[in-house]
Scaffold this motif. Sequence first.
Motif, PDB file in Angstrom:
ATOM      1  N   ASP A  30       4.050   3.602  13.036  1.00 32.50           N
ATOM      2  CA  ASP A  30       2.823   2.832  12.784  1.00 32.50           C
ATOM      3  C   ASP A  30       3.006   1.832  11.649  1.00 32.50           C
ATOM      4  O   ASP A  30       2.282   0.834  11.574  1.00 32.50           O
ATOM      5  CB  ASP A  30       1.677   3.770  12.415  1.00 32.50           C
ATOM      6  N   ASN A  31       3.939   2.089  10.760  1.00 30.45           N
ATOM      7  CA  ASN A  31       4.108   1.268   9.563  1.00 30.45           C
ATOM      8  C   ASN A  31       5.190   0.207   9.689  1.00 30.45           C
ATOM      9  O   ASN A  31       5.431  -0.540   8.723  1.00 30.45           O
ATOM     10  CB  ASN A  31       4.444   2.163   8.369  1.00 30.45           C
ATOM     11  N   TYR A  32       5.837   0.131  10.843  1.00 31.56           N
ATOM     12  CA  TYR A  32       6.993  -0.767  10.990  1.00 31.56           C
ATOM     13  C   TYR A  32       6.907  -1.604  12.265  1.00 31.56           C
ATOM     14  O   TYR A  32       6.399  -1.145  13.284  1.00 31.56           O
ATOM     15  CB  TYR A  32       8.295   0.041  11.059  1.00 31.56           C
ATOM     16  N   SER A  33       7.460  -2.821  12.185  1.00 29.86           N
ATOM     17  CA  SER A  33       7.721  -3.602  13.390  1.00 29.86           C
ATOM     18  C   SER A  33       9.070  -3.178  13.951  1.00 29.86           C
ATOM     19  O   SER A  33      10.049  -3.045  13.207  1.00 29.86           O
ATOM     20  CB  SER A  33       7.757  -5.095  13.074  1.00 29.86           C
ATOM     21  N   VAL A  34       9.101  -2.969  15.246  1.00 31.39           N
ATOM     22  CA  VAL A  34      10.351  -2.690  15.951  1.00 31.39           C
ATOM     23  C   VAL A  34      10.479  -3.751  17.032  1.00 31.39           C
ATOM     24  O   VAL A  34       9.632  -3.833  17.934  1.00 31.39           O
ATOM     25  CB  VAL A  34      10.348  -1.276  16.572  1.00 31.39           C
ATOM     26  N   ASN A  35      11.474  -4.575  16.929  1.00 30.61           N
ATOM     27  CA  ASN A  35      11.614  -5.749  17.794  1.00 30.61           C
ATOM     28  C   ASN A  35      12.864  -5.663  18.666  1.00 30.61           C
ATOM     29  O   ASN A  35      13.740  -4.828  18.447  1.00 30.61           O
ATOM     30  CB  ASN A  35      11.658  -7.011  16.929  1.00 30.61           C
ATOM     31  N   TRP A  36      12.926  -6.556  19.651  1.00 27.92           N
ATOM     32  CA  TRP A  36      14.033  -6.578  20.594  1.00 27.92           C
ATOM     33  C   TRP A  36      14.933  -7.785  20.373  1.00 27.92           C
ATOM     34  O   TRP A  36      14.441  -8.907  20.188  1.00 27.92           O
ATOM     35  CB  TRP A  36      13.510  -6.609  22.029  1.00 27.92           C
ATOM     36  N   PHE A  37      16.223  -7.528  20.454  1.00 32.34           N
ATOM     37  CA  PHE A  37      17.265  -8.543  20.386  1.00 32.34           C
ATOM     38  C   PHE A  37      18.146  -8.422  21.623  1.00 32.34           C
ATOM     39  O   PHE A  37      18.123  -7.427  22.325  1.00 32.34           O
ATOM     40  CB  PHE A  37      18.171  -8.331  19.164  1.00 32.34           C
ATOM     41  N   GLY A 101       7.921  -5.793   4.476  1.00 36.07           N
ATOM     42  CA  GLY A 101       7.923  -6.921   3.549  1.00 36.07           C
ATOM     43  C   GLY A 101       8.384  -8.219   4.159  1.00 36.07           C
ATOM     44  O   GLY A 101       8.132  -9.288   3.607  1.00 36.07           O
ATOM     45  N   TRP A 102       9.048  -8.160   5.315  1.00 37.52           N
ATOM     46  CA  TRP A 102       9.480  -9.367   6.012  1.00 37.52           C
ATOM     47  C   TRP A 102       8.412  -9.753   7.032  1.00 37.52           C
ATOM     48  O   TRP A 102       7.766  -8.886   7.610  1.00 37.52           O
ATOM     49  CB  TRP A 102      10.794  -9.129   6.730  1.00 37.52           C
ATOM     50  N   PRO A 103       8.252 -11.045   7.303  1.00 39.53           N
ATOM     51  CA  PRO A 103       7.310 -11.458   8.349  1.00 39.53           C
ATOM     52  C   PRO A 103       7.656 -10.796   9.682  1.00 39.53           C
ATOM     53  O   PRO A 103       8.836 -10.635  10.010  1.00 39.53           O
ATOM     54  CB  PRO A 103       7.506 -12.976   8.412  1.00 39.53           C
ATOM     55  N   ALA A 111      16.820  -8.736   7.832  1.00 39.22           N
ATOM     56  CA  ALA A 111      15.495  -8.136   7.768  1.00 39.22           C
ATOM     57  C   ALA A 111      15.441  -6.761   8.439  1.00 39.22           C
ATOM     58  O   ALA A 111      14.439  -6.072   8.334  1.00 39.22           O
ATOM     59  CB  ALA A 111      14.479  -9.062   8.428  1.00 39.22           C
ATOM     60  N   TYR A 112      16.507  -6.370   9.113  1.00 39.73           N
ATOM     61  CA  TYR A 112      16.511  -5.144   9.921  1.00 39.73           C
ATOM     62  C   TYR A 112      17.453  -4.114   9.323  1.00 39.73           C
ATOM     63  O   TYR A 112      18.608  -4.424   9.020  1.00 39.73           O
ATOM     64  CB  TYR A 112      16.883  -5.477  11.373  1.00 39.73           C
ATOM     65  N   ASP A 113      16.939  -2.895   9.173  1.00 42.72           N
ATOM     66  CA  ASP A 113      17.737  -1.885   8.499  1.00 42.72           C
ATOM     67  C   ASP A 113      18.271  -0.795   9.420  1.00 42.72           C
ATOM     68  O   ASP A 113      19.138  -0.026   9.014  1.00 42.72           O
ATOM     69  CB  ASP A 113      16.952  -1.271   7.334  1.00 42.72           C
ATOM     70  N   HIS A 114      17.741  -0.715  10.629  1.00 40.24           N
ATOM     71  CA  HIS A 114      18.229   0.286  11.574  1.00 40.24           C
ATOM     72  C   HIS A 114      18.231  -0.296  12.973  1.00 40.24           C
ATOM     73  O   HIS A 114      17.257  -0.969  13.365  1.00 40.24           O
ATOM     74  CB  HIS A 114      17.379   1.552  11.530  1.00 40.24           C
TER      75      HIS A 114
END
Length: 125
Positions: A30-37, A101-103, A111-114
């Motif tokens: 709920d607290n994070y954006s998870v995006n696709w690459f 903290g990143w847009p 910006a991605y840590d995992h």
Amino acid sequence: QVKLVESGGGSVQPGGSLRLSCKTSGFTIDNYSVNWFRQAPGKEREGVAAISLTGSTWYVDSVKGRFIIDRDNAERTVYLQMNDLKPEDTAMYYCARKEIGWPWTDFRLAAYDHWGQGTQVTVSS
């Protein structure tokens, strides 16, 4: 332990569809954006789709109108529905957790840590 596991890739003919899943664990999604690459052979990794914590979405121009990103926080999963697939969509697809903290539409790799391990999508006739 933070984990992201992609699934749902495969081989399809042009015009086909696939639904990718990114199952997460080890953190409160709920607290994070998870995006696709995605990354095609010989090309740089590119951002494909992003979804904000409030459900806003963003897509790279090449997939607009064909791909849909959504998230189910109860299932701790982010999805990528891919329709009308084209040969140029062939790539390894990754999901990644964006640091707080990143847009939410920032696709800079820093910006991605995992990251997940990726799932292969191949579109050919």
